[in-house]
Write a protein that holds these residues in place. Structure first.
Motif, mmCIF file in Angstrom:
data_model
loop_
_atom_site.group_PDB
_atom_site.id
_atom_site.type_symbol
_atom_site.label_atom_id
_atom_site.label_comp_id
_atom_site.label_asym_id
_atom_site.label_seq_id
_atom_site.Cartn_x
_atom_site.Cartn_y
_atom_site.Cartn_z
ATOM 1 N N ALA A 11 16.357 -1.899 -3.155
ATOM 2 C CA ALA A 11 15.501 -2.281 -4.081
ATOM 3 C C ALA A 11 15.030 -3.858 -4.406
ATOM 4 O O ALA A 11 14.048 -4.009 -4.749
ATOM 5 C CB ALA A 11 15.693 -1.396 -5.481
ATOM 6 N N ASP A 12 15.889 -4.433 -4.042
ATOM 7 C CA ASP A 12 15.865 -6.048 -4.171
ATOM 8 C C ASP A 12 15.323 -6.591 -2.729
ATOM 9 O O ASP A 12 15.077 -7.694 -2.943
ATOM 10 C CB ASP A 12 17.191 -6.718 -4.411
ATOM 11 N N GLN A 13 15.086 -5.810 -1.791
ATOM 12 C CA GLN A 13 14.669 -6.455 -0.663
ATOM 13 C C GLN A 13 13.228 -6.509 -0.526
ATOM 14 O O GLN A 13 12.421 -5.422 -0.353
ATOM 15 C CB GLN A 13 15.318 -5.687 0.634
ATOM 16 N N PRO A 14 12.411 -7.552 -0.532
ATOM 17 C CA PRO A 14 10.929 -7.453 -0.346
ATOM 18 C C PRO A 14 10.565 -6.932 1.150
ATOM 19 O O PRO A 14 9.277 -6.398 1.242
ATOM 20 C CB PRO A 14 10.720 -9.013 -0.361
ATOM 21 N N ASP A 15 11.401 -6.817 1.991
ATOM 22 C CA ASP A 15 11.062 -6.075 3.259
ATOM 23 C C ASP A 15 11.222 -4.586 3.448
ATOM 24 O O ASP A 15 10.754 -4.337 4.260
ATOM 25 C CB ASP A 15 11.702 -6.856 4.480
ATOM 26 N N LEU A 16 11.592 -4.061 2.231
ATOM 27 C CA LEU A 16 11.578 -2.645 2.055
ATOM 28 C C LEU A 16 10.419 -2.150 1.921
ATOM 29 O O LEU A 16 9.342 -2.691 1.468
ATOM 30 C CB LEU A 16 12.304 -2.137 0.664
ATOM 31 N N ARG A 75 6.846 -0.165 1.153
ATOM 32 C CA ARG A 75 6.452 0.406 -0.270
ATOM 33 C C ARG A 75 6.639 1.720 -0.114
ATOM 34 O O ARG A 75 6.949 2.505 -1.172
ATOM 35 C CB ARG A 75 5.055 -0.103 -0.376
ATOM 36 N N ALA A 76 6.503 2.460 0.886
ATOM 37 C CA ALA A 76 6.486 3.911 0.971
ATOM 38 C C ALA A 76 8.050 4.310 0.485
ATOM 39 O O ALA A 76 8.376 5.271 -0.332
ATOM 40 C CB ALA A 76 6.071 4.554 2.131
ATOM 41 N N THR A 77 8.961 3.439 1.221
ATOM 42 C CA THR A 77 10.427 3.928 0.745
ATOM 43 C C THR A 77 10.737 3.508 -0.391
ATOM 44 O O THR A 77 11.545 4.396 -1.183
ATOM 45 C CB THR A 77 11.342 2.912 1.937
ATOM 46 N N ALA A 78 10.187 2.458 -1.108
ATOM 47 C CA ALA A 78 10.468 2.052 -2.399
ATOM 48 C C ALA A 78 9.846 3.136 -3.462
ATOM 49 O O ALA A 78 10.671 3.613 -4.483
ATOM 50 C CB ALA A 78 9.759 0.865 -2.976
ATOM 51 N N LEU A 79 8.836 3.816 -3.205
ATOM 52 C CA LEU A 79 8.225 4.801 -3.862
ATOM 53 C C LEU A 79 9.133 6.018 -3.827
ATOM 54 O O LEU A 79 9.517 6.839 -4.903
ATOM 55 C CB LEU A 79 6.818 5.232 -3.509
ATOM 56 N N MET A 80 9.649 6.393 -2.706
ATOM 57 C CA MET A 80 10.568 7.471 -2.435
ATOM 58 C C MET A 80 11.972 7.294 -3.174
ATOM 59 O O MET A 80 12.327 8.013 -3.758
ATOM 60 C CB MET A 80 10.868 7.554 -0.889
ATOM 61 N N VAL A 129 12.412 -1.145 -9.619
ATOM 62 C CA VAL A 129 11.515 -0.525 -8.643
ATOM 63 C C VAL A 129 10.039 -0.563 -9.025
ATOM 64 O O VAL A 129 9.182 -0.953 -8.319
ATOM 65 C CB VAL A 129 12.032 0.596 -8.128
ATOM 66 N N GLN A 130 9.728 0.001 -10.143
ATOM 67 C CA GLN A 130 8.318 0.441 -10.727
ATOM 68 C C GLN A 130 7.696 -1.071 -10.796
ATOM 69 O O GLN A 130 6.771 -1.282 -10.296
ATOM 70 C CB GLN A 130 8.362 1.201 -11.935
ATOM 71 N N GLN A 131 8.317 -1.832 -11.590
ATOM 72 C CA GLN A 131 7.563 -3.170 -11.862
ATOM 73 C C GLN A 131 7.391 -3.917 -10.232
ATOM 74 O O GLN A 131 6.278 -4.492 -10.316
ATOM 75 C CB GLN A 131 8.779 -4.143 -12.484
ATOM 76 N N ARG A 132 8.182 -4.024 -9.406
ATOM 77 C CA ARG A 132 8.081 -4.670 -8.143
ATOM 78 C C ARG A 132 7.092 -3.932 -7.334
ATOM 79 O O ARG A 132 6.277 -4.543 -6.712
ATOM 80 C CB ARG A 132 9.452 -4.784 -7.527
ATOM 81 N N TYR A 133 7.078 -2.801 -7.414
ATOM 82 C CA TYR A 133 6.179 -1.764 -6.729
ATOM 83 C C TYR A 133 4.729 -2.125 -7.203
ATOM 84 O O TYR A 133 3.776 -2.325 -6.305
ATOM 85 C CB TYR A 133 6.063 -0.213 -7.001
ATOM 86 N N GLY A 153 3.299 -5.535 -5.972
ATOM 87 C CA GLY A 153 3.032 -5.663 -4.754
ATOM 88 C C GLY A 153 4.337 -6.301 -4.036
ATOM 89 O O GLY A 153 4.164 -7.165 -2.865
ATOM 90 N N PHE A 154 5.339 -6.235 -4.639
ATOM 91 C CA PHE A 154 6.592 -6.853 -4.011
ATOM 92 C C PHE A 154 7.030 -6.291 -2.620
ATOM 93 O O PHE A 154 7.435 -7.171 -1.788
ATOM 94 C CB PHE A 154 7.882 -6.743 -4.940
ATOM 95 N N TYR A 155 6.887 -5.107 -2.255
ATOM 96 C CA TYR A 155 7.422 -4.647 -1.126
ATOM 97 C C TYR A 155 6.440 -4.656 0.061
ATOM 98 O O TYR A 155 5.185 -4.571 -0.279
ATOM 99 C CB TYR A 155 7.751 -2.913 -1.365
ATOM 100 N N ALA A 156 7.019 -4.561 1.161
ATOM 101 C CA ALA A 156 6.014 -4.846 2.462
ATOM 102 C C ALA A 156 5.439 -3.411 2.676
ATOM 103 O O ALA A 156 5.702 -2.324 2.321
ATOM 104 C CB ALA A 156 7.182 -5.277 3.687
#
Length: 183
Positions: free
Chosen positions: A46-51, A53-58, A91-95, A98-101
């Motif tokens: 969750a702390d990785q900006p290269d994760l 965005r679909a994976t973060a949402l999952m 995760v929600q805040q970062r998602y 636009g934090f995630y790739a």
């Protein structure tokens, strides 16, 4: 191998895998992970900006975002669930920020075999931002349950890594048996 050494060794193996894993491998790991005992790895992801965005949402849905939506404040959350609640909020805040790739992975939280908004009544999700309910468009559709019968993965991890983790577990169990008063 005592508990501290065992925990450190298993984390090193898992962390090394996740650092070099492809976006698709990370997606599979999040989908198939045992959420009860992989909190450290999921929090690291969750702390990785290269994760992706679909994976973060999952990840958001898989660790119980729908259930946690009932709580307005962290103080209302049962003590045992606060770490997970904070992970979901992060995760929600970062998602939303636009934090995630975007590696092109598609994911629809309402149409997959894992946890998602489809498991909750609309009134239970009233505090949920609409973006967390929407599908992520992408060219790469990964059905994380295709591998359910595969001999190549277990718990979202490649079997070679799983074998190493089993060896560590065996060493830990043997140590506990030889040192019953220390366990």
């Amino acid at each position: 191998m005592n508990e501290q050494d065992y925990s450190a060794a298993t984390w090193r193996l898992l962390h090394d895998h996740l650092v070099q894993a492809t976006p698709e491998q990370r997606h599979l790991y999040v989908a198939r992970s045992n959420y009860g005992d992989n909190g450290r790895a999921l929090a690291w992801l969750a702390d990785q900006p290269d994760l992706d965005r679909a994976t973060a949402l999952m990840l958001f849905w898989s660790v119980g975002a729908g259930w946690h939506a009932q709580y307005e404040t962290i103080d209302a959350v049962p003590e045992y669930a606060r770490d997970t609640h904070q992970l979901i909020a992060r995760v929600q805040q970062r998602y939303l920020a636009g934090f995630y790739a975007d590696h092109g992975i598609a994911f629809d939280p309402g149409h997959w075999d894992g946890a998602g908004p489809h498991e909750h009544a609309p009134e239970e999700l009233q505090r949920m931002p609409p973006q967390m309910l929407q599908a992520v468009d992408g060219d790469l559709a990964i059905d994380p349950f295709d591998e359910a019968y595969s001999e190549d993965y277990d718990d979202g991890l490649p079997m070679a890594l799983v074998e190493q983790l089993y060896e560590l577990a065996d060493a830990h169990i043997a140590w506990e048996a030889a040192n019953p008063s220390a366990a």
